[in-house]
Write an enzyme that holds these catalytic residues in place. Structure first.
Site, PDB file in Angstrom:
ATOM      1  N   ASP A 246       0.271  22.694  18.681  1.00 32.28           N
ATOM      2  CA  ASP A 246       1.088  23.657  17.941  1.00 32.28           C
ATOM      3  C   ASP A 246       0.534  23.983  16.565  1.00 32.28           C
ATOM      4  OD1 ASP A 246       2.993  24.115  19.855  1.00 32.28           O
ATOM      5  OD2 ASP A 246       4.041  22.269  19.374  1.00 32.28           O
TER       6      ASP A 246
ATOM      7  N   HIS B 136       1.399  12.868  18.084  1.00 34.60           N
ATOM      8  CA  HIS B 136       1.767  13.098  19.479  1.00 34.60           C
ATOM      9  C   HIS B 136       2.161  11.776  20.105  1.00 34.60           C
ATOM     10  CE1 HIS B 136       1.644  14.571  23.571  1.00 34.60           C
ATOM     11  NE2 HIS B 136       1.755  15.762  23.038  1.00 34.60           N
TER      12      HIS B 136
HETATM   13  C1  COA Z   1       5.250  14.187  17.934  1.00 35.24           C
HETATM   14  C2  COA Z   1       5.965  13.018  17.277  1.00 35.24           C
HETATM   15  C3  COA Z   1       7.484  13.145  17.472  1.00 35.24           C
HETATM   16  C4  COA Z   1       5.459  11.700  17.915  1.00 35.24           C
HETATM   17  O1  COA Z   1       6.210  10.657  17.367  1.00 35.24           O
HETATM   18  P1  COA Z   1       5.864   9.131  17.663  1.00 35.24           P
HETATM   19  O2  COA Z   1       5.381   8.950  19.053  1.00 35.24           O
HETATM   20  O3  COA Z   1       7.038   8.321  17.266  1.00 35.24           O
HETATM   21  O4  COA Z   1       4.643   8.906  16.629  1.00 35.24           O
HETATM   22  P2  COA Z   1       3.691   7.626  16.454  1.00 35.24           P
HETATM   23  O5  COA Z   1       4.309   6.412  17.048  1.00 35.24           O
HETATM   24  O6  COA Z   1       2.332   7.988  16.902  1.00 35.24           O
HETATM   25  O7  COA Z   1       3.632   7.473  14.867  1.00 35.24           O
HETATM   26  C5  COA Z   1       2.766   6.528  14.266  1.00 35.24           C
HETATM   27  C6  COA Z   1       2.946   6.569  12.784  1.00 35.24           C
HETATM   28  O8  COA Z   1       2.465   7.821  12.268  1.00 35.24           O
HETATM   29  C7  COA Z   1       3.492   8.499  11.575  1.00 35.24           C
HETATM   30  N1  COA Z   1       3.440   9.906  11.937  1.00 35.24           N
HETATM   31  C8  COA Z   1       3.528  10.414  13.190  1.00 35.24           C
HETATM   32  N2  COA Z   1       3.476  11.758  13.159  1.00 35.24           N
HETATM   33  C9  COA Z   1       3.364  12.095  11.855  1.00 35.24           C
HETATM   34  C10 COA Z   1       3.302  13.332  11.196  1.00 35.24           C
HETATM   35  N3  COA Z   1       3.359  14.485  11.882  1.00 35.24           N
HETATM   36  N4  COA Z   1       3.216  13.342   9.853  1.00 35.24           N
HETATM   37  C11 COA Z   1       3.168  12.172   9.161  1.00 35.24           C
HETATM   38  N5  COA Z   1       3.241  10.962   9.744  1.00 35.24           N
HETATM   39  C12 COA Z   1       3.340  10.917  11.074  1.00 35.24           C
HETATM   40  C13 COA Z   1       4.784   7.884  12.066  1.00 35.24           C
HETATM   41  O9  COA Z   1       5.821   8.026  11.122  1.00 35.24           O
HETATM   42  C14 COA Z   1       4.383   6.468  12.305  1.00 35.24           C
HETATM   43  O10 COA Z   1       4.360   5.817  11.052  1.00 35.24           O
HETATM   44  P3  COA Z   1       4.866   4.286  10.909  1.00 35.24           P
HETATM   45  O11 COA Z   1       3.937   3.505  11.808  1.00 35.24           O
HETATM   46  O12 COA Z   1       4.702   4.017   9.452  1.00 35.24           O
HETATM   47  O13 COA Z   1       6.289   4.298  11.384  1.00 35.24           O
HETATM   48  C15 COA Z   1       5.637  12.953  15.764  1.00 35.24           C
HETATM   49  O14 COA Z   1       4.252  12.783  15.604  1.00 35.24           O
HETATM   50  C16 COA Z   1       6.108  14.197  15.014  1.00 35.24           C
HETATM   51  O15 COA Z   1       7.277  14.303  14.644  1.00 35.24           O
HETATM   52  N6  COA Z   1       5.184  15.170  14.752  1.00 35.24           N
HETATM   53  C17 COA Z   1       5.526  16.393  14.066  1.00 35.24           C
HETATM   54  C18 COA Z   1       6.175  17.380  15.006  1.00 35.24           C
HETATM   55  C19 COA Z   1       5.197  18.021  15.977  1.00 35.24           C
HETATM   56  O16 COA Z   1       4.129  18.487  15.582  1.00 35.24           O
HETATM   57  N7  COA Z   1       5.609  18.056  17.255  1.00 35.24           N
HETATM   58  C20 COA Z   1       4.844  18.714  18.298  1.00 35.24           C
HETATM   59  C21 COA Z   1       4.358  17.733  19.291  1.00 35.24           C
HETATM   60  S1  COA Z   1       3.298  18.569  20.480  1.00 35.24           S
END
Ligand code: COA
Length: 381
Positions: free
Chosen positions: A317, A264
């Site tokens: 979700d 998130h």
């Molecule tokens: C929601 C989302 C877009 C947030 O993205 P973000 O703010 O850029 O995420 P973060 O900065 O917290 O990520 C930190 C690290 O964890 C990883 N990470 C984040 N979400 C992840 C996931 N769902 N699965 C695996 N790795 C994940 C990122 O790739 C990042 O890795 P890095 O430091 O090696 O680049 C992302 O977590 C995602 O795509 N989640 C899946 C989709 C989802 O469930 N969306 C609903 C949101 S309510």
């Protein structure tokens, strides 16, 4: 070089950029706290109704009994769709339900007597219609594409129960209706997320409420935002058996794939909304004699535990998809479910934006070529 002459630091994705003040929703990402207008999400999920929460978001406080009765009566009376909108849904019924929803909500503007009236009273009237008619669009579309006639709303049912009734043609049992009611409460508002921001950007140009909400629906559709619940259920089906979860998740992580339903932008700990859907998914799975889905979800969560240290935890979700699945909601209707729940939040955000409007217009730093010589078409190679 920026579009303007002043060089500024770049905030890609507007991460950690505060764009304004809000009185709608407090999200504490470190502590995993969420409150709508000061009321903790756990109290609202356990004790409130979606109708009460919509009132809370728009009017600033919970309604008393007579205020709620009037508000709920207005919502119930506004459910029927204009015939012209049903016609539009029929014409586009082969499209994805989110595309149909976006198109039909846009069409509602053409039939709304208040579309161009930007007064607060008119916005509240439109808000009631949009909140009542969004579930009607989703249900009518599903019936039409299934070769059935849309059903007239039942004014004796809550918004959540009436949605399930008009989708399936059967009045739901109280547990099913309450599961959807809680789901809608949990999705009702969540600060400056991508769709609410899209609504605010649109509203900031002084375009009307329908335009702002249509922009929000477009932004919600993507898998990085509203599309996650649908993707989670696909993942659960791909895994098939709880014992396979660890290996499948490890394979995906090796390939650098994101695991849907985790992570998130704001929460560094577990999304506080997840626990309510987890409970509903567990209860419904047991009641319906299908506990396997919940076991697979638990196994995925265990396999993802190592990422918790990096702030990647379960989000709302993750369990919502299982609840929808168990209630017989088709997978491509999962994102529209989110839109039904978020509608009061989008409307509240737009009304808040207009209380003290300023045009939202950030800058991009220009990095393309400059000062090129213009070559007339006939001389170009
Ligand atoms: C929601 C989302 C877009 C947030 O993205 P973000 O703010 O850029 O995420 P973060 O900065 O917290 O990520 C930190 C690290 O964890 C990883 N990470 C984040 N979400 C992840 C996931 N769902 N699965 C695996 N790795 C994940 C990122 O790739 C990042 O890795 P890095 O430091 O090696 O680049 C992302 O977590 C995602 O795509 N989640 C899946 C989709 C989802 O469930 N969306 C609903 C949101 S309510």
């Amino acid at each position: 070089m920026t579009e303007s002459t002043t060089a500024q630091p770049i905030a890609r994705g507007l991460k950690n950029v505060v764009i304004d003040k809000t009185a709608l929703c407090l999200i504490d990402g470190e502590a995993g706290r969420l409150a709508y207008r000061g009321y903790d999400i756990h109290d609202l999920a356990e004790q409130s109704s979606f109708e009460e929460v919509a009132y809370l978001l728009w009017h600033g406080d919970l309604p008393n009994a007579s205020q709620l009765e009037r508000f709920d009566a207005a919502l119930r009376a506004a459910r029927a769709l204009p015939e012209g909108v049903i016609e539009v849904i029929r014409r586009v019924s082969a499209a994805h339900p989110m595309d149909v929803l976006r198109t039909a909500v846009s069409a509602l503007a053409a039939f709304d007597p208040d579309t161009g009236d930007m007064s607060e009273e008119a916005n509240l009237r439109k808000g009631i219609r949009l909140t009542a008619q969004t579930p009607a669009i989703v249900a009518a579309h599903h019936r039409i594409r299934s070769g059935e006639q849309p059903l007239a709303p039942d004014p004796g049912l809550s918004l959540a129960a009436n949605f399930l009734y008009t989708l399936h043609g059967q009045r739901p049992d109280p547990e099913a209706a309450r599961a959807i009611d809680v789901d809608l409460i949990l999705h009702a508002e969540h600060g400056s997320n991508a769709s609410a921001f899209a609504a605010r950007v649109t509203a900031s140009t002084l375009a009307d409420l329908h335009s702002a909400v249509v922009a929000a629906i477009g932004a919600l559709k993507g898998p990085r935002h509203g599309g996650a619940a649908e993707a989670v259920m696909k993942l659960v089906q791909e895994i098939g058996e709880p014992e396979r979860a660890e290996a499948v998740i490890a394979g995906k992580r090796e390939r650098g794939e994101k695991i849907m339903g985790f992570g998130h932008r704001v929460y560094r700990v577990e999304d506080p909304r997840a626990r309510h859907m987890r409970e509903r998914a567990r209860e419904l799975g047991e009641k319906m004699g299908q506990p396997k889905w919940f076991r697979i979800l638990t196994a995925i969560q265990d396999a993802m535990a190592p990422l918790a240290d990096r702030g990647v935890n379960v989000n709302v979700d993750f369990y919502a998809g299982a609840v929808y699945y168990l209630l017989g909601i088709p997978e491509d209707v999962f994102v529209p479910m989110f839109a039904i729940g978020r509608m009061p939040g989008w409307i509240a955000q737009v009304m808040e934006q207009w209380q003290d409007n300023t045009l939202i217009r950030p800058l991009l730093e220009y990095e393309g070529p400059q000062n090129l010589e213009y070559v007339p078409l006939e001389r170009r190679l």
